[in-house]
Write an enzyme that holds these catalytic residues in place. Structure first.
Site, short mmCIF file in Angstrom:
data_model
loop_
_atom_site.label_atom_id
_atom_site.label_comp_id
_atom_site.label_asym_id
_atom_site.label_seq_id
_atom_site.Cartn_x
_atom_site.Cartn_y
_atom_site.Cartn_z
N ASP A 16 2.69 -7.87 -5.12
CA ASP A 16 1.95 -7.03 -6.08
C ASP A 16 0.66 -7.68 -6.55
O ASP A 16 0.23 -7.44 -7.69
CB ASP A 16 2.82 -6.68 -7.31
CG ASP A 16 4.13 -6.03 -6.93
OD1 ASP A 16 4.12 -5.24 -5.98
OD2 ASP A 16 5.15 -6.33 -7.57
N LYS A 19 -2.99 -6.75 -2.90
CA LYS A 19 -3.39 -6.90 -1.50
C LYS A 19 -3.88 -5.57 -0.92
O LYS A 19 -4.79 -5.55 -0.11
CB LYS A 19 -2.20 -7.36 -0.64
CG LYS A 19 -1.75 -8.77 -0.93
CD LYS A 19 -0.59 -9.16 -0.04
CE LYS A 19 0.65 -8.33 -0.27
NZ LYS A 19 1.25 -8.44 -1.62
N GLY A 43 4.62 -1.83 -1.23
CA GLY A 43 3.98 -0.62 -1.75
C GLY A 43 2.52 -0.94 -1.99
O GLY A 43 2.20 -1.77 -2.81
N HIS A 44 1.66 -0.35 -1.19
CA HIS A 44 0.24 -0.62 -1.33
C HIS A 44 -0.44 0.60 -1.94
O HIS A 44 -0.33 1.69 -1.41
CB HIS A 44 -0.40 -0.89 0.03
CG HIS A 44 -0.09 -2.25 0.54
ND1 HIS A 44 -0.43 -2.67 1.80
CD2 HIS A 44 0.51 -3.30 -0.04
CE1 HIS A 44 -0.04 -3.92 1.97
NE2 HIS A 44 0.54 -4.32 0.86
N GLN A 226 4.43 -8.42 0.46
CA GLN A 226 5.11 -9.30 -0.52
C GLN A 226 4.23 -10.53 -0.80
O GLN A 226 3.02 -10.40 -0.77
CB GLN A 226 6.51 -9.70 -0.03
CG GLN A 226 7.52 -8.55 -0.05
CD GLN A 226 7.49 -7.68 1.18
OE1 GLN A 226 7.45 -8.17 2.28
NE2 GLN A 226 7.52 -6.38 1.01
P1 IMP Z 1 13.93 -6.61 -0.93
O1 IMP Z 1 12.71 -7.05 -0.17
O2 IMP Z 1 13.99 -5.15 -1.19
O3 IMP Z 1 15.18 -7.17 -0.32
O4 IMP Z 1 13.87 -7.30 -2.40
C1 IMP Z 1 13.97 -8.70 -2.58
C2 IMP Z 1 13.03 -9.17 -3.68
O5 IMP Z 1 11.68 -9.01 -3.25
C3 IMP Z 1 13.15 -8.40 -4.99
O6 IMP Z 1 12.87 -9.29 -6.06
C4 IMP Z 1 12.04 -7.38 -4.89
O7 IMP Z 1 11.62 -6.94 -6.16
C5 IMP Z 1 10.98 -8.20 -4.20
N1 IMP Z 1 10.02 -7.40 -3.44
C6 IMP Z 1 10.20 -6.84 -2.24
N2 IMP Z 1 9.08 -6.21 -1.85
C7 IMP Z 1 8.17 -6.41 -2.80
C8 IMP Z 1 6.80 -6.03 -2.94
O8 IMP Z 1 6.18 -5.40 -2.09
N3 IMP Z 1 6.20 -6.43 -4.11
C9 IMP Z 1 6.84 -7.17 -5.03
N4 IMP Z 1 8.10 -7.54 -4.94
C10 IMP Z 1 8.77 -7.17 -3.83
#
Ligand code: IMP
Length: 437
Positions: A16, A19, A43-44, A226
């Site tokens: 977040d 990017k 999520g962009h 991420q």
């Molecule tokens: P997962 O990727 O859904 O398995 O989530 C694992 C961890 O990564 C959690 O803390 C999510 O909130 C975090 N996370 C996954 N994708 C994103 C992203 O695009 N932005 C911020 N946090 C993310």
């Protein structure tokens, strides 16, 4: 140095970092934008005038009609989500003809989402706080060598055959370990049919496509998702995502050697945020955290969850610089800091009475680390209309210089608002060259 015209853009905090905005800005000058890891957990948000696009799977390059958008082999794809995203863009008049998917990308299936949600429930207050999109289970099946891949979308017959080989084991696990009733093969095939039909023609050898693009001197942007602290190896394990989010994954996740990816831009917010569980040393539970959340609209693009907010953490920034090999920095949301009297920056941690500059690997230790702050004077001016470094208030320039001095990497881009135009590129930097300035 090599002669390849490419740039890897990665998140250097907990995701977040903005990017999407930075990549959208740089994609204007790219011939190809390639994603190399993650799935629809990303999520962009891209803002262009009155248009707001929220993308999960599709690279930001899709908004430029001449740019090729690739989903590399390191990605996990939910075919149903990708189908919806394509249809939604097409409904809004955006051409999606330039999207290509690696044959080797793995698929996130409905049962992966079921596992993800059930795992989180079973973990109770030890939960990871995942996005619930099935990311971990899809990567786990890849590692367990029982995943479906994009090449299995070749046609509905192939898809059915491959699913029929995998579903009995998945159903067995779902029923015996999770008390789930399982899935019917024919119903699943019908559920996926529209996605198979739409996506099949897009599935190609993206590694070859990239190598050909390089041989034709095209400009390639590698889009990370991420951030460094969510990396499966280097992040705040177990509170991480399930892919390698660092710059080295750009090569392996798109089928290329490392020599193609020598320039690495790390995107950092001018403060820090995190969604999901896990330690966060510079988190601010008071007024400043609340102000950053509201002013910065810090709510997740994928889940809508409020993000935890706190001060800029230079310990993290230096760590992210090392594990990614950052060659430049993009600092986003600088405008959000306007109006704060004092800005704190965590320059070191105090862990068990020892002062350290290093980011600890163990979560038990990290939970106990307290940030050691250096305070900087804030500024009151609205930055959203500033377009050059020299027009920034002196206190903002001083803040940025302090970050640069402790991180020891040049700041090449500053974002002062969500719109493409609210971007400052440092004259003489690599990015200025990329942008043709
Ligand atoms: P997962 O990727 O859904 O398995 O989530 C694992 C961890 O990564 C959690 O803390 C999510 O909130 C975090 N996370 C996954 N994708 C994103 C992203 O695009 N932005 C911020 N946090 C993310």
């Amino acid at each position: 140095m090599n002669n390849y015209d490419s740039l890897v853009v990665v998140g250097a905090q907990w995701g977040d970092e903005g990017k999407g905005k930075v990549i959208d800005f740089l994609a204007a000058k790219a011939n190809v934008v390639a994603r190399f890891q993650g799935g629809d957990n990303a999520g962009h948000t891209v803002v262009y005038g009155a248009n707001i696009f929220k993308l999960h799977h599709i690279p930001s390059g899709i908004l430029y009609p001449d740019c090729l958008s690739l989903l590399g082999n390191g990605i996990v794809i939910n075919p149903l989500v990708l189908l919806n995203e394509l249809l939604e863009l097409e409904k809004r008049g955006i051409s999606t003809k330039n999207l290509r998917i690696s044959e080797k990308a793995h698929l996130i299936m409905v049962y992966h989402q079921a596992y993800d949600q059930a795992n989180e429930e079973l973990l109770g207050d030890q939960k990871i706080g995942t996005t619930g999109r099935g990311i971990g289970p899809a990567y786990a099946d890849k590692a367990l060598r029982r995943g479906l891949r994009a090449i299995d979308l070749a046609d509905i017959k192939v898809f059915k055959e491959r699913l029929s080989q995998i579903l009995p084991l998945q159903n067995h696990l779902l029923k015996s370990a999770y008390g789930h009733k399982g899935y019917d093969l024919d119903q699943l095939v019908e559920m996926y049919r529209p996605a198979v039909e739409k996506l099949a023609p897009l599935v190609v050898d993206t590694s070859r496509l990239l190598a050909d693009s390089f041989s034709k001197d095209k400009k390639i942007l590698f889009e990370g998702a991420q951030g460094a602290l969510l990396d499966i190896d280097h992040g705040t394990y177990p509170f991480v995502t399930s892919s390698s989010t660092v710059a080295a994954a750009a090569g392996s996740g798109s089928g290329l050697g490392p020599q193609y990816t020598s320039q690495v831009l790390g995107v950092m917010k001018a403060y820090t945020t995190r969604v999901g569980e896990g330690p966060f040393p510079s988190e601010d539970h008071g007024e400043a955290g609340e102000l950053l959340r509201n002013r910065g609209a810090e709510f997740g693009t994928t889940t809508g969850r409020p993000r935890r907010c706190g001060w800029f953490d230079a310990v993290i920034a230096r760590y992210a610089t090392r594990i990614n090999g950052l060659t430049g920095l993009a600092i986003t949301k600088l405008d959000v800091l306007s109006g704060l009297e004092t800005l704190n920056v965590a320059v070191n941690y105090r862990c068990d009475n020892n002062l350290t500059r290093e980011f600890p690997a163990g979560m038990v230790k990290l939970e106990k680390c307290k940030p050691v702050y250096e305070a900087f004077p804030g500024w009151h001016e609205d930055l959203s209309g500033v377009r050059t470094m020299k027009d920034l208030p002196a206190a903002a320039r001083h803040y940025l210089e302090a970050l640069e001095n402790t991180i020891e990497v040049p700041i090449e881009l500053i974002s002062v608002g969500p719109d493409r135009t609210q971007t400052i590129v440092r004259p003489g930097s690599f990015l200025a060259g990329w942008y043709g300035n």
